[in-house]
Design an enzyme around this catalytic site. Structure first.
Site, mmCIF file in Angstrom:
data_model
loop_
_atom_site.group_PDB
_atom_site.id
_atom_site.type_symbol
_atom_site.label_atom_id
_atom_site.label_comp_id
_atom_site.label_asym_id
_atom_site.label_seq_id
_atom_site.Cartn_x
_atom_site.Cartn_y
_atom_site.Cartn_z
ATOM 1 N N GLY A 211 0.775 -1.232 0.000
ATOM 2 C CA GLY A 211 0.000 0.000 0.000
ATOM 3 C C GLY A 211 0.803 1.276 0.000
ATOM 4 N N GLY A 213 2.658 2.411 -2.471
ATOM 5 C CA GLY A 213 2.696 3.064 -3.783
ATOM 6 C C GLY A 213 3.746 2.546 -4.743
ATOM 7 C CB THR A 215 1.765 -1.060 -8.380
ATOM 8 O OG1 THR A 215 2.150 -2.302 -7.784
ATOM 9 C CG2 THR A 215 1.236 -1.318 -9.772
ATOM 10 C CG HIS A 430 -12.508 -2.382 28.276
ATOM 11 N ND1 HIS A 430 -11.936 -3.590 28.597
ATOM 12 C CD2 HIS A 430 -11.765 -1.888 27.249
ATOM 13 C CE1 HIS A 430 -10.904 -3.815 27.813
ATOM 14 N NE2 HIS A 430 -10.786 -2.801 26.980
ATOM 15 C CD GLU A 431 -12.942 0.780 24.719
ATOM 16 O OE1 GLU A 431 -11.935 1.513 24.597
ATOM 17 O OE2 GLU A 431 -12.959 -0.413 24.383
ATOM 18 C CG HIS A 434 -8.351 1.372 27.262
ATOM 19 N ND1 HIS A 434 -7.212 0.699 27.614
ATOM 20 C CD2 HIS A 434 -9.195 0.441 26.712
ATOM 21 C CE1 HIS A 434 -7.342 -0.587 27.294
ATOM 22 N NE2 HIS A 434 -8.539 -0.772 26.761
ATOM 23 C CG ASP A 505 -6.879 -3.801 25.404
ATOM 24 O OD1 ASP A 505 -6.742 -3.346 24.258
ATOM 25 O OD2 ASP A 505 -7.885 -3.627 26.105
#
Length: 630
Positions: A211, A213, A215, A430-431, A434, A505
């Site tokens: 990905g 670049g 080509t 949970h989030e 974090h 995690d």
């Protein structure tokens, strides 16, 4: 004569052979065995042939006038002189038929062996003939012929009048473009290089992750150079039959020499250029012969003047060293994931032709796309355009761009997913864990977004405003590990148990901790050295991912150090969450209501005074948890 015409001729001959076996029996009249016995007793047959293989008897009529008969269906008919009648005798032989009263003429034969041979030829001979024909044509081609085009390269010659891609359409790889610009100048004005004694590289190898670049850059080189451009994939050289790939290589270079100066582009070079196995059993002889032919063509006795070979791969580690030596692929051009400036330039290219809102800030988008490749950024802009159409908008706004970033990173939203209230609450804590730990630790990028909307396989996610870094310190690693462990710590502290959610995690944290010990020497106990080395073994690059160069005692010490690092990170996260429990409840409560927090709302959730009392401990509720989190 073409291959198709030859095949048609052979099929016609085979058809004639098969039909010839049927001639003479197509007009025969089938009668019963009793009718045949009666006719034989009146001496009506001049010839009888018994085929015990198929259990039939064929009789040729001898009569001055037509004889009335009854066929096997009971229908009246007549048989004249020379007519052929057949009767089913099953497993009877001549002696059995004589005992039943059948009178055999002098001209009687039993052709069981001949009939079996004919059947064998028909059922086995024809397939065998096809196999022999295929082997013959393959050998002809391997010897240098071109039967059915097997030996042709199959390379695509780009038409000069097709829409061109130029270096202006490629961004984020300025150094790579500069290296290839010299190739363009050489193809356009060779005399300028030859006057000073300089020679252009015979081969240019584009190396980089998928990905980035490679080509696209090759297509841009074709557009800039304005010379014939042959394009082929490495896998197109590899064939089942030995010698086919080598013949295709010869064909490709032969065509290129006739049109020099020109460029040959081989995409995915590792498909054909992997390391040769030597005498190792199981080596791929055809692949090795093809590689040998490429080596000869690139630097053999007959120089390819004006033919430049351009190749691309993301597995340079498995390529044969003979390909990489000077004189073949002289120049290696490395393409990496773009930095901030490169991502801005790439987004500007892919935003051309798209209706963007006036408030769209590409620089802000770039800060949220750390680690994106050029292909990822192209997908981001296209997804944003599709989202705008889905929402019946005529312009693309920041909302669509932000959502498309989440889509590229985590997958599409799954708002229709039925999630139990308890699982949703677990995801929120949970989030929030974090985000809260990251907010209170140094060396961590700012929290950009928190969401408990399921995307892909994730029940929720916390995204950070990451910066481009080329070096990471030990303190940054430890802060990152504490952030990773915060989801697990929050679940354990609030619910008095943990779910399967933190497994991703913990896995990432374990990988980082092990690298800190084994690769980066961030352990006072184990000293300044690396442990284990990554190797690629065998012709196909198949082998153990790591070779142990340390003792079992050292392995136990490494495991102990990794466990200590992770436990310290978990303790750090739990301490921060305990000290900020009201804020944790506050964040989780807002997430349960709004599901997503970002921008000013997120900053307000972190800083606004908390007046309400903390929510009741969710651990009081019951029921198993199973929703996968970030």
């Amino acid at each position: 004569m073409t291959f198709s015409k030859r095949i048609a001729g052979v099929l016609a001959i085979l058809g004639a052979i098969v039909l010839s076996g049927c001639v003479g029996s197509g007009n025969a009249i089938s009668i019963s065995l009793g009718e045949a016995i009666n006719l034989s007793q009146s001496n009506s047959f001049s010839k009888v042939a018994i085929d015990t293989g198929s259990g039939t008897m064929s009789m040729t009529v001898e009569a001055q006038t037509p004889i009335p008969i009854t066929d096997s269906n009971g229908t009246a008919a007549t048989a004249s002189n020379g007519s052929v009648l057949t009767a089913n005798i099953d497993s009877l032989n001549m002696a059995d038929l004589k005992s039943l009263g059948f009178v055999f003429p002098v001209n009687t034969s039993t052709n069981a062996a001949a009939s079996n041979l004919t059947s064998l030829l028909i059922y086995l001979g024809i397939p065998a003939l096809f196999i022999l024909m295929f082997i013959f044509f393959a050998r002809r081609q391997a010897a240098g012929g071109d039967v059915a085009g097997f030996g042709r390269s199959g390379a695509k010659l780009l038409s000069p009048d097709r829409p061109k891609v130029t270096f202006a359409d490629v961004a984020g790889v300025e150094e790579a473009k500069q290296d290839l610009q010299e190739v363009v100048e050489f193809l356009k004005d060779r005399a300028k290089f030859q006057a000073i004694g300089a020679t252009i590289p015979k081969g240019v190898l584009l190396v980089g992750p998928p990905g980035t670049g490679k080509t696209l850059l090759a297509r841009a080189l074709a557009g800039e150079a304005g010379v014939p451009f042959f394009s082929i994939s490495g896998s197109e050289f590899v064939e089942l039959f030995v010698g086919v790939g080598a013949a295709r290589v010869r064909s490709l270079f032969s065509e290129a020499k006739k049109m020099a100066p020109c460029i040959i582009f081989i995409d995915e070079l590792d498909a054909v250029g992997r390391q040769r196995a030597g005498n190792i059993p199981g080596s791929h002889e055809e692949r090795e012969q093809t590689l040998n032919q490429i080596l000869v063509e690139m630097d053999g006795f007959d120089p390819n003047i004006g033919v430049i070979v351009l190749a691309a791969t993301n597995r340079v580690d498995v390529l044969d060293q003979a390909l990489l030596r000077p004189g073949r692929f002289d120049r290696r051009v490395t393409l990496d994931r773009p930095d901030t400036n490169g991502r801005i330039a790439i987004l500007k290219i892919h935003s051309k032709g798209k209706a963007l809102a006036k408030d769209v800030d590409l620089e802000l988008i770039v800060k949220q796309t750390h680690g994106f490749s050029g292909a990822d950024l192209a997908e981001l802009m296209n997804e944003a355009a599709i989202l705008a159409v889905r929402r019946n908008k005529k312009i693309i706004g920041m909302e669509e761009l932000a959502d498309s970033i989440d889509r590229v990173l985590a997958g599409p939203e799954r708002k229709s997913l039925a999630i139990r209230p308890r699982d949703k609450e677990l995801t929120a804590y949970h989030e929030a864990g974090h985000a809260l730990v990251a907010r209170n630790l140094p060396n961590i990028d700012p929290v950009l977004k928190i969401s408990i909307v399921a995307r892909g396989s994730m029940g929720g996610y916390t995204r950070f405003l990451e910066e481009d870094r080329y070096f990471i310190t030990e303190s940054q690693f430890r802060s990152t590990l504490a952030t990773f462990m915060a989801g697990h710590a929050a679940e354990q502290m609030i619910f008095n148990e943990v779910s399967t959610g933190p497994h991703g995690d913990i896995k990432q944290a374990t990988d980082i901790a092990r690298k800190m010990i084994t690769e980066y020497s961030m352990s006072d106990k184990l000293g300044f050295r690396t442990y284990g080395q990554t190797t690629v073994q065998g012709y196909l690059g198949i082998g153990p991912p790591e070779t142990k160069d340390y003792s079992e005692d050292t392995a136990r010490q490494i495991d102990d150090e990794v466990r200590v690092i992770l436990e310290n990170a978990h303790d750090t996260a739990r301490k921060i969450l305990s000290e900020n429990r009201p804020r944790l409840d506050h964040l989780a409560g807002i997430l349960l209501t709004k599901e997503t927090l970002e921008g000013p709302e997120l900053e307000k959730a972190f800083t606004e005074p908390i007046t309400e009392k903390p929510a009741a401990n969710p651990a009081d509720s019951t029921g198993p948890t199973g929703q996968s989190q970030s």
